[in-house]
Scaffold this motif. Structure first.
Motif, PDB file in Angstrom:
ATOM      1  N   GLY A  54      31.501  35.278  46.697  1.00 33.79           N
ATOM      2  CA  GLY A  54      30.371  35.257  45.608  1.00 33.79           C
ATOM      3  C   GLY A  54      29.253  34.266  45.957  1.00 33.79           C
ATOM      4  O   GLY A  54      28.844  33.713  46.908  1.00 33.79           O
ATOM      5  N   ARG A  55      28.599  33.520  44.987  1.00 32.66           N
ATOM      6  CA  ARG A  55      27.540  32.732  45.148  1.00 32.66           C
ATOM      7  C   ARG A  55      27.918  31.189  45.123  1.00 32.66           C
ATOM      8  O   ARG A  55      29.329  30.994  44.570  1.00 32.66           O
ATOM      9  CB  ARG A  55      26.548  32.821  44.001  1.00 32.66           C
ATOM     10  N   ASN A  56      27.000  30.246  45.310  1.00 34.33           N
ATOM     11  CA  ASN A  56      27.222  28.964  45.310  1.00 34.33           C
ATOM     12  C   ASN A  56      28.276  28.243  45.923  1.00 34.33           C
ATOM     13  O   ASN A  56      29.360  27.758  45.623  1.00 34.33           O
ATOM     14  CB  ASN A  56      27.425  28.496  43.812  1.00 34.33           C
ATOM     15  N   LEU A  57      28.078  28.674  47.336  1.00 33.07           N
ATOM     16  CA  LEU A  57      29.235  28.275  48.234  1.00 33.07           C
ATOM     17  C   LEU A  57      29.089  26.624  48.668  1.00 33.07           C
ATOM     18  O   LEU A  57      30.478  26.329  48.586  1.00 33.07           O
ATOM     19  CB  LEU A  57      28.980  28.802  49.745  1.00 33.07           C
ATOM     20  N   GLU A  58      28.223  26.146  48.034  1.00 33.39           N
ATOM     21  CA  GLU A  58      28.232  24.439  48.080  1.00 33.39           C
ATOM     22  C   GLU A  58      28.933  23.997  47.066  1.00 33.39           C
ATOM     23  O   GLU A  58      29.441  22.760  47.542  1.00 33.39           O
ATOM     24  CB  GLU A  58      26.658  23.883  48.124  1.00 33.39           C
ATOM     25  N   GLU A  59      29.596  24.803  46.185  1.00 32.62           N
ATOM     26  CA  GLU A  59      30.290  24.037  45.253  1.00 32.62           C
ATOM     27  C   GLU A  59      31.752  24.409  45.387  1.00 32.62           C
ATOM     28  O   GLU A  59      32.664  23.905  44.388  1.00 32.62           O
ATOM     29  CB  GLU A  59      30.130  24.471  43.679  1.00 32.62           C
ATOM     30  N   ARG A  60      32.109  24.938  46.295  1.00 26.46           N
ATOM     31  CA  ARG A  60      33.415  25.425  46.625  1.00 26.46           C
ATOM     32  C   ARG A  60      34.137  24.571  47.834  1.00 26.46           C
ATOM     33  O   ARG A  60      33.535  23.482  48.149  1.00 26.46           O
ATOM     34  CB  ARG A  60      33.686  27.131  47.193  1.00 26.46           C
ATOM     35  N   ASN A  61      35.220  24.913  47.871  1.00 25.61           N
ATOM     36  CA  ASN A  61      36.120  24.133  49.041  1.00 25.61           C
ATOM     37  C   ASN A  61      35.333  24.294  50.287  1.00 25.61           C
ATOM     38  O   ASN A  61      35.094  25.266  51.111  1.00 25.61           O
ATOM     39  CB  ASN A  61      37.510  24.473  49.128  1.00 25.61           C
TER      40      ASN A  61
END
Length: 473
Positions: free
Chosen positions: A296-303
């Motif tokens: 999905g979106r906002n990869l910078e907020e993921r692991n």
């Protein structure tokens, strides 16, 4: 640094040394006052001899003593705490380091992992076999005892059985569950690790033909019925197989799966991706689309480690030509043509007959697709579950998914309870007292942040897990 520029002067330069007031010979104890008098006297007496040394060349080596290491009379003291046993001079010279506390050398010899968590560890424990089909050979990896009930898995776009299921089936909860099952990991044609490029004249199977290949797998291993476990495109393939062969599928677990044909936006993006993969290889735009498809979106907020691992996998471990062929087949998929039978009407609609648990991640771009699929399933034997804070459920929330899958199998009579949970304790207390339970009894299970409905009709217990139960119209 030169003295003219403010640099230090060594001890050998006599009275000009900046260290002279804090150094003294180690032989013979002298008071502070005597040291000051001697320095002033030598400075006055040797004003014409700037090069006269302050200390004689026969003096013993000089040591630096801080004021806190002196007593009231100015004498140096040696009141440090005793140190640990030291090495010999020869050992210290060989080690090239100062002696250290022997406590630093403690080794943890009896500590070991009960279940190693290396992602590729199931690769060595799986028996990989090539199964011939009418559309070419496909690779099937067998994990577990073949005499146990079978779970058949199918992966999503851009992945294979190792990159899709290695982490999840190596999770401790799933390792315990696998003692009662044998898992058959099916890999789509040309998608395995190190797969050679398919011939230019090779016609990649359609989604229906990929589903038909599973008949050859079941026949090859002598399986009469399987439990399907599919993700994304793999879930769509298993749903097609179950629709055509309902007697061969005992239950289905579908994750982020779709039941409709590709829309115009998906068709446009994936058409360009398939073209780039065949002509230019794995481009950055294709990697970005695959990352969106899975995370999905906002990869910078993921692991960050997980995101980087999958980026590297897409860039280096996938044969781009073969992936382009499968994407082309996927975007030309047909609708499943299933529908939910309205309440009170005859059972004449075509839908999936077996028990189904339909799972999605709250951050997945396929949430609406799973809701659409849920609306086309029979509400009496299907459940929808949304897990928070994840898109790739198996990677980001393996514990919650494993517990939900375990409860689902236990409700269908495939597995005995292995872990005590609020759901299982409540079930034991209700069934042990002989109380009648119907699907109006809901309880909260904080283990996976949802609710579960337990239905007991004619002794047939059904456990349906969901976050927001749908009320039949």
């Amino acid at each position: 640094m030169p003295q003219s520029e403010g640099g230090y002067v060594s001890l050998e330069n006599g009275p000009r040394s900046v260290y002279n007031t804090t150094t003294e010979p180690t032989s013979g104890a002298q008071s502070m006052l005597e040291s000051v008098k001697r320095v002033i006297g030598q400075a006055i007496g040797t004003s014409g001899q700037q090069d006269a040394p302050l200390l004689s060349s026969k003096s013993t080596p000089i040591s630096i003593v801080s004021t806190r290491d002196r007593d009231k009379s100015g004498r140096p003291t040696n009141n440090r705490m005793p140190s640990a046993p030291t090495h010999t001079a020869e050992e210290a010279r060989l080690l090239g380091a100062m002696p250290v506390d022997p406590m630093d050398d403690i080794e943890l010899r009896s500590v070991q992992l009960q279940f190693p968590n290396s992602r590729g560890s199931i690769g060595g424990s799986c028996d990989q076999r090539r199964v011939p089909t009418d559309k070419g050979d496909i690779m099937v990896a067998i994990q577990g005892d073949t005499t146990k009930p079978a779970i058949l898995t199918y992966h999503d776009l851009g992945l294979n059985y190792l990159s899709s299921f290695a982490g999840f089936f190596n999770y401790p909860t799933m390792r315990g569950l696998l003692e009662n099952f044998c898992v058959y990991h099916v890999t789509a044609p040309g998608q395995e690790e190190g797969a050679p490029t398919l011939p230019e004249d090779y016609v990649y199977p359609t989604m229906d033909e990929l589903a038909a290949q599973l008949l050859f797998v079941l026949s090859h291993f002598g399986l009469k019925s399987v439990i399907g476990f599919g993700v994304g495109a793999g879930g769509n393939i298993l749903a097609r197989f179950a629709l055509l062969n309902p007697e061969k599928v005992g239950a289905l677990c579908l994750i982020n799966s779709v039941s409709t044909a590709a829309g115009w936006i998906e068709w446009g993006y994936q058409t360009f991706n398939a073209r780039f993969l065949r002509t230019k290889g794995m481009t950055q735009s294709v990697v970005d689309y695959l990352m969106w498809h899975h995370f999905g979106r906002n990869l910078e907020e993921r692991n960050h480690d997980l995101v980087q691992m999958y980026k590297n996998h897409f860039e280096r471990s996938i044969n781009p030509t073969n992936l382009g062929m499968w994407i082309y087949s996927y975007i030309h998929r047909t609708d499943l043509n299933i529908a939910r039978t309205p309440s009170g009407s005859p059972q004449n609609a075509t839908t999936l007959k077996m028990p189904i648990i339909n799972i999605t991640g709250a951050l997945s771009p396929h949430v609406d697709d799973t809701v659409t699929l849920n609306g086309r399933l029979d509400p009496t034997n299907s459940s929808w579950m949304k897990i928070q804070d994840c898109a790739m459920v198996m990677e980001e929330q393996p514990g919650k998914l494993a517990e939900a899958f375990r409860l689902f199998l236990q409700g269908e009579g495939y597995a005995s309870p292995l872990i005590s949970t609020p759901a299982l304790r409540w079930l034991r207390s209700r069934t042990g007292s002989g109380t009648s339970v119907n699907n109006n009894n809901l309880f909260s299970d904080n283990t996976f942040g949802g609710t579960a409905a337990i239905n007991n009709n004619n002794g047939n217990k059904e456990i349906r897990i969901t976050e927001n139960p749908f009320v039949s119209c």
